[in-house]
Structure formats: structure tokens, C-alpha cells
Design a protein around this motif. Structure first.
Motif, PDB file in Angstrom:
ATOM      1  N   GLN A 101       0.833  -1.203   0.000  1.00 37.72           N
ATOM      2  CA  GLN A 101       0.000   0.000   0.000  1.00 37.72           C
ATOM      3  C   GLN A 101       0.871   1.257   0.000  1.00 37.72           C
ATOM      4  OE1 GLN A 101      -2.602   0.221   3.342  1.00 37.72           O
ATOM      5  NE2 GLN A 101      -3.762   1.981   2.562  1.00 37.72           N
ATOM      6  N   LEU A 102       1.973   1.217   0.761  1.00 38.43           N
ATOM      7  CA  LEU A 102       2.879   2.368   0.783  1.00 38.43           C
ATOM      8  C   LEU A 102       3.509   2.600  -0.586  1.00 38.43           C
ATOM      9  CD1 LEU A 102       4.346   4.542   2.439  1.00 38.43           C
ATOM     10  CD2 LEU A 102       6.063   2.814   3.026  1.00 38.43           C
ATOM     11  N   ALA A 103       3.888   1.502  -1.255  1.00 39.33           N
ATOM     12  CA  ALA A 103       4.488   1.638  -2.585  1.00 39.33           C
ATOM     13  C   ALA A 103       3.492   2.220  -3.574  1.00 39.33           C
ATOM     14  CB  ALA A 103       4.992   0.284  -3.063  1.00 39.33           C
ATOM     15  N   ILE A 104       2.231   1.747  -3.511  1.00 37.96           N
ATOM     16  CA  ILE A 104       1.205   2.267  -4.422  1.00 37.96           C
ATOM     17  C   ILE A 104       0.949   3.746  -4.142  1.00 37.96           C
ATOM     18  CG2 ILE A 104      -1.229   2.101  -5.042  1.00 37.96           C
ATOM     19  CD1 ILE A 104      -1.033  -0.914  -4.548  1.00 37.96           C
ATOM     20  N   THR A 105       0.885   4.103  -2.844  1.00 37.81           N
ATOM     21  CA  THR A 105       0.656   5.507  -2.476  1.00 37.81           C
ATOM     22  C   THR A 105       1.791   6.391  -2.980  1.00 37.81           C
ATOM     23  OG1 THR A 105      -0.533   4.775  -0.496  1.00 37.81           O
ATOM     24  CG2 THR A 105       0.240   7.049  -0.540  1.00 37.81           C
ATOM     25  N   ASN A 106       3.022   5.908  -2.812  1.00 38.34           N
ATOM     26  CA  ASN A 106       4.165   6.700  -3.298  1.00 38.34           C
ATOM     27  C   ASN A 106       4.124   6.863  -4.813  1.00 38.34           C
ATOM     28  OD1 ASN A 106       5.198   7.015  -0.722  1.00 38.34           O
ATOM     29  ND2 ASN A 106       6.484   5.167  -0.852  1.00 38.34           N
ATOM     30  N   ASP A 107       3.725   5.794  -5.527  1.00 35.49           N
ATOM     31  CA  ASP A 107       3.605   5.905  -6.986  1.00 35.49           C
ATOM     32  C   ASP A 107       2.549   6.923  -7.381  1.00 35.49           C
ATOM     33  OD1 ASP A 107       5.570   4.020  -7.263  1.00 35.49           O
ATOM     34  OD2 ASP A 107       4.190   2.330  -7.581  1.00 35.49           O
ATOM     35  N   LEU A 108       1.390   6.890  -6.662  1.00 36.13           N
ATOM     36  CA  LEU A 108       0.331   7.858  -6.956  1.00 36.13           C
ATOM     37  C   LEU A 108       0.790   9.282  -6.681  1.00 36.13           C
ATOM     38  CD1 LEU A 108      -2.806   5.969  -5.564  1.00 36.13           C
ATOM     39  CD2 LEU A 108      -2.187   6.330  -7.965  1.00 36.13           C
ATOM     40  N   LEU A 109       1.508   9.448  -5.559  1.00 33.23           N
ATOM     41  CA  LEU A 109       2.015  10.777  -5.229  1.00 33.23           C
ATOM     42  C   LEU A 109       2.993  11.262  -6.287  1.00 33.23           C
ATOM     43  CD1 LEU A 109       2.555  10.470  -1.369  1.00 33.23           C
ATOM     44  CD2 LEU A 109       0.751  11.734  -2.560  1.00 33.23           C
ATOM     45  N   ASP A 110       3.843  10.334  -6.769  1.00 29.80           N
ATOM     46  CA  ASP A 110       4.777  10.716  -7.828  1.00 29.80           C
ATOM     47  C   ASP A 110       4.036  11.123  -9.086  1.00 29.80           C
ATOM     48  OD1 ASP A 110       6.875  10.213  -6.156  1.00 29.80           O
ATOM     49  OD2 ASP A 110       7.253   8.174  -6.920  1.00 29.80           O
ATOM     50  N   ILE A 111       2.971  10.379  -9.450  1.00 29.92           N
ATOM     51  CA  ILE A 111       2.198  10.707 -10.653  1.00 29.92           C
ATOM     52  C   ILE A 111       1.514  12.065 -10.504  1.00 29.92           C
ATOM     53  CG2 ILE A 111       0.209  10.030 -12.039  1.00 29.92           C
ATOM     54  CD1 ILE A 111       0.970   7.108 -11.432  1.00 29.92           C
ATOM     55  N   VAL A 112       0.886  12.256  -9.307  1.00 28.30           N
ATOM     56  CA  VAL A 112       0.193  13.533  -9.077  1.00 28.30           C
ATOM     57  C   VAL A 112       1.188  14.688  -9.091  1.00 28.30           C
ATOM     58  CG1 VAL A 112      -1.111  14.869  -7.379  1.00 28.30           C
ATOM     59  CG2 VAL A 112      -1.703  12.485  -7.829  1.00 28.30           C
ATOM     60  N   GLY A 113       2.346  14.442  -8.429  1.00 32.86           N
ATOM     61  CA  GLY A 113       3.370  15.509  -8.443  1.00 32.86           C
ATOM     62  C   GLY A 113       3.866  15.798  -9.846  1.00 32.86           C
ATOM     63  N   GLY A 114       4.023  14.752 -10.659  1.00 31.63           N
ATOM     64  CA  GLY A 114       4.447  14.960 -12.045  1.00 31.63           C
ATOM     65  C   GLY A 114       3.425  15.735 -12.843  1.00 31.63           C
ATOM     66  N   VAL A 115       2.123  15.428 -12.631  1.00 36.71           N
ATOM     67  CA  VAL A 115       1.062  16.144 -13.344  1.00 36.71           C
ATOM     68  C   VAL A 115       1.064  17.623 -12.963  1.00 36.71           C
ATOM     69  CG1 VAL A 115      -1.432  16.376 -13.600  1.00 36.71           C
ATOM     70  CG2 VAL A 115      -0.361  14.116 -13.676  1.00 36.71           C
ATOM     71  N   GLU A 116       1.204  17.891 -11.658  1.00 33.14           N
ATOM     72  CA  GLU A 116       1.226  19.282 -11.213  1.00 33.14           C
ATOM     73  C   GLU A 116       2.441  20.019 -11.774  1.00 33.14           C
ATOM     74  OE1 GLU A 116       1.088  19.294  -7.009  1.00 33.14           O
ATOM     75  OE2 GLU A 116      -1.030  18.684  -6.896  1.00 33.14           O
ATOM     76  N   ALA A 117       3.593  19.338 -11.764  1.00 28.54           N
ATOM     77  CA  ALA A 117       4.790  19.982 -12.318  1.00 28.54           C
ATOM     78  C   ALA A 117       4.627  20.260 -13.806  1.00 28.54           C
ATOM     79  CB  ALA A 117       6.005  19.083 -12.068  1.00 28.54           C
ATOM     80  N   LEU A 118       4.020  19.289 -14.518  1.00 27.24           N
ATOM     81  CA  LEU A 118       3.791  19.473 -15.957  1.00 27.24           C
ATOM     82  C   LEU A 118       2.846  20.646 -16.220  1.00 27.24           C
ATOM     83  CD1 LEU A 118       4.377  18.400 -18.785  1.00 27.24           C
ATOM     84  CD2 LEU A 118       2.407  16.851 -18.521  1.00 27.24           C
ATOM     85  N   GLY A 119       1.808  20.768 -15.342  1.00 28.45           N
ATOM     86  CA  GLY A 119       0.887  21.893 -15.490  1.00 28.45           C
ATOM     87  C   GLY A 119       1.577  23.225 -15.281  1.00 28.45           C
ATOM     88  N   LYS A 120       2.453  23.308 -14.283  1.00 29.92           N
ATOM     89  CA  LYS A 120       3.169  24.557 -14.047  1.00 29.92           C
ATOM     90  C   LYS A 120       4.113  24.879 -15.207  1.00 29.92           C
ATOM     91  CE  LYS A 120       3.019  24.313  -9.005  1.00 29.92           C
ATOM     92  NZ  LYS A 120       3.798  24.230  -7.754  1.00 29.92           N
ATOM     93  N   VAL A 121       4.757  23.863 -15.740  1.00 35.78           N
ATOM     94  CA  VAL A 121       5.633  24.090 -16.903  1.00 35.78           C
ATOM     95  C   VAL A 121       4.832  24.620 -18.082  1.00 35.78           C
ATOM     96  CG1 VAL A 121       7.086  22.927 -18.607  1.00 35.78           C
ATOM     97  CG2 VAL A 121       7.361  22.423 -16.182  1.00 35.78           C
ATOM     98  N   GLN A 122       3.627  24.084 -18.271  1.00 31.91           N
ATOM     99  CA  GLN A 122       2.773  24.540 -19.371  1.00 31.91           C
ATOM    100  C   GLN A 122       2.373  25.995 -19.175  1.00 31.91           C
ATOM    101  OE1 GLN A 122       2.191  22.712 -22.022  1.00 31.91           O
ATOM    102  NE2 GLN A 122       0.958  24.307 -23.049  1.00 31.91           N
ATOM    103  N   GLU A 123       2.034  26.366 -17.917  1.00 33.63           N
ATOM    104  CA  GLU A 123       1.658  27.750 -17.619  1.00 33.63           C
ATOM    105  C   GLU A 123       2.824  28.693 -17.898  1.00 33.63           C
ATOM    106  OE1 GLU A 123       0.336  27.897 -13.634  1.00 33.63           O
ATOM    107  OE2 GLU A 123      -1.512  26.722 -13.995  1.00 33.63           O
ATOM    108  N   ILE A 124       4.034  28.299 -17.466  1.00 34.85           N
ATOM    109  CA  ILE A 124       5.195  29.139 -17.706  1.00 34.85           C
ATOM    110  C   ILE A 124       5.445  29.279 -19.201  1.00 34.85           C
ATOM    111  CG2 ILE A 124       7.717  29.277 -17.393  1.00 34.85           C
ATOM    112  CD1 ILE A 124       7.342  27.862 -14.709  1.00 34.85           C
ATOM    113  N   HIS A 125       5.293  28.205 -19.922  1.00 31.35           N
ATOM    114  CA  HIS A 125       5.494  28.259 -21.373  1.00 31.35           C
ATOM    115  C   HIS A 125       4.504  29.201 -22.036  1.00 31.35           C
ATOM    116  CE1 HIS A 125       6.593  26.971 -25.378  1.00 31.35           C
ATOM    117  NE2 HIS A 125       5.292  26.685 -25.624  1.00 31.35           N
ATOM    118  N   GLU A 126       3.221  29.129 -21.607  1.00 33.05           N
ATOM    119  CA  GLU A 126       2.206  30.014 -22.183  1.00 33.05           C
ATOM    120  C   GLU A 126       2.491  31.452 -21.840  1.00 33.05           C
ATOM    121  OE1 GLU A 126      -1.463  28.524 -20.721  1.00 33.05           O
ATOM    122  OE2 GLU A 126      -1.488  26.760 -22.033  1.00 33.05           O
TER     123      GLU A 126
END
Length: 305
Positions: A274-299
Motif C-alpha cells: 500500500q505504501l508503494a502504491i501511495t508513493n507511486d500515486l504521489l509521484d504521478i500527481v506531483g508529475g502532473v502538477e509539475a507538468l501543469g506549471k511548466v505549461q503555464e510558464i510556457h504560455e
């Protein structure tokens, strides 16, 4: 988890095998006790007839000076039976410390032999790999050796060490005198075993006088050595029933412990997963948020240009 599960399957199988064998061993013990009680009754009548029993047979003679002692120690050939062998050897070592004379052992069973050698005890002989359901013929050599030890003078007393079968959960290590045979009611009552029938026969009151045919001496010559071997046979049956009972209980406890350990490991495994799955989800969510911020900066940069 896989290893613990495999071990629990082995212990469960050993428990089932021991449960099957202990029933057969218990039936053999009960059947032998009745015969031993009747043989004891005949021996007692012969020994209490007019005349000296000790002068009629050498196995009934009490020696005044005890210079050496022999012990026939009965243990198992296999382990995985809890403290069965250890308790029997510990009882034997306590007996040795109480004796003022040298003590030699006749080891019946590999485990007892190994433990005695580890404690640097003197061994006269060893008997190993007896059948799981021994017959009187299988153990007669042990009784003959005990008789020879006494008759030859190498031992002034011969004791029998075995684990007495009380019930499935209780087995008592016991060391009692085998030779010379005693014809008194209390002593022989104990020598015949722990069965109620044997004790009742041993304490049935004073013996009546009989005229035996053939003579009393001829009967003693035939009965006394056989009764000595019978005691050894009965002790081995008692020890076999005790061994199977101890192994059954030990394997049942091992199976229960394996189940508890498996539950603990399963819980730890689920938490880690469960901890491994949670960490993977957190990594995915963090990656999505980082990607969104990169997109905003690019725009923003594109609009400013």
C-alpha cells in the motif's frame, strides 16, 4: 511468506501422521499392561511361596554391595518432538548425580545416544532404528543385554529410563529399578506399569500357597527372564506413545505459530504494498502538477513574446 507457508504444510502433515500413530501406540500400551499385570501376579505368587526367592533365581537376589549401575535409556531416533528427548536425558543426568557409583548406559534411540555422548557418559551398547510399531521380538535383544549385564556382575543394579505415557498432553520421564526384580507388593506394583489393572493385581493381598508343576525353580527360570524382557518391551511402547504424543503437540504448536507468523508477514506485506502504491500515486500527481506549471510558464513566455 512462501517459506513459512511451506513449513506449515510440513508441520501439519507431521501432526496428522503422529495423531494416527499415537492411537496405535496407545492401544499397544493398554494391551501390554494387562499382560504385564497377569505375569506380575504369577511372579508374585512364585516369589512369595515358602523358601527364599533369591536362592531360586539369581535375578531375584539383592546384592549387598553396589559397585556399578546400568541404565537402559529409551529415547527417540528422530527429533521434532519438543522437549521429549531433552527431558528424558535431564532426568537421567539427575539420576547419575545422585549415584555414588559409576553409571553406564544402554542407549535406545539416536537422540539419547547423541546427548549422552555430548555429556561424556559411558555407553555399553546402542540400539537405533527400531520399527515404529515394535514387537516383542524386535526388543528382546535389549532385555537379554540387561539380563546379561546383571548376571555377569558388570552391573549390580539395572535401571530402566523411559517416558511414561499418561495422556496426550502429559508424558512423565521416569527411571525405575529393573533388576534385581522385587517381589514385594509396592515395588513390583510400580514395576508392572501404571495401569490400574496392574496395580490392582499387585496389591490384591497376601498370596495363597500353591503347588506348582513343574517345580517352582523351573517356573522361575522360565518366567523371570521373560518378565524382565517384558518390562523393557512395555517401557518402549510407553516411550513410543509418549514420543508420538509429544511430536503431535509440538507440530500443532508449530503450525499455529506458522499461521501467526504468516498473518504478521501478510500484514507487513500489505502495508509495504500500500505504501508503494501511495508513493507511486504521489509521484504521478506531483508529475502532473509539475507538468501543469511548466505549461503555464510556457504560455506566459509565449504571450510575452
Amino acid at each position: 511468506m512462501r517459506s513459512v507457508r511451506n513449513i506449515s504444510q510440513v508441520t501439519r502433515a507431521l501432526e496428522a501422521v503422529s495423531a494416527s500413530r499415537v492411537r496405535k501406540a496407545q492401544q499397544a500400551v493398554l494391551a501390554t499392561r494387562a499382560y504385564a499385570g497377569k505375569a506380575l501376579q504369577v511372579l508374585r505368587h512364585l516369589g512369595t511361596q515358602p523358601g527364599s526367592a533369591g536362592s531360586l533365581h539369581p535375578l531375584l537376589q539383592q546384592r549387598e554391595t553396589i559397585k556399578s549401575v546400568a541404565v537402559v535409556l529409551i529415547t527417540s531416533d528422530r527429533g521434532l518432538c519438543g522437549a521429549y528427548n531433552t527431558n528424558m536425558v535431564r532426568e537421567a543426568m539427575d539420576f547419575v548425580r545422585q549415584q555414588p557409583v559409576p553409571v553406564r548406559f544402554v542407549a535406545v534411540g539416536k537422540k539419547g545416544r547423541d546427548l549422552l555422548l555430548r555429556r561424556r557418559q559411558m555407553l555399553t551398547a546402542e540400539f537405533i532404528n527400531l520399527p515404529s510399531n515394535p514387537t516383542f521380538v524386535d526388543v528382546s535383544a535389549i532385555g537379554q543385554l540387561a539380563v546379561e549385564e546383571y548376571l555377569s556382575g558388570r552391573a549390580d543394579q539395572v535401571y530402566l529410563g523411559y517416558t511414561e505415557f499418561v495422556n496426550t498432553l502429559r508424558q512423565v520421564p521416569h527411571i525405575r529399578l529393573l533388576l534385581p526384580l522385587k517381589t514385594g507388593s509396592a515395588e513390583v506394583g510400580a514395576a508392572a506399569g501404571t495401569g490400574a489393572a496392574a496395580l490392582a493385581l499387585a496389591r490384591s493381598g497376601p498370596a495363597a500357597a500353591y503347588i506348582y508343576e513343574p517345580s517352582q525353580k523351573e517356573l522361575l527360570d522360565a518366567i523371570v527372564p521373560r518378565f524382565s524382557a517384558l518390562q523393557v518391551y512395555q517401557a518402549i511402547l510407553e516411550a513410543a506413545a509418549s514420543e508420538h504424543s509429544a511430536r503431535m503437540v509440538a507440530m500443532r504448536n508449530a503450525t499455529d505459530s506458522a499461521k501467526e507468523l504468516l498473518g504478521t508477514l501478510q500484514l507487513g506485506y500489505n502495508k509495504a504494498r500500500q505504501l508503494a502504491i501511495t508513493n507511486d500515486l504521489l509521484d504521478i500527481v506531483g508529475g502532473v502538477e509539475a507538468l501543469g506549471k511548466v505549461q503555464e510558464i510556457h504560455e506566459t513566455i509565449t504571450a510575452a513574446a
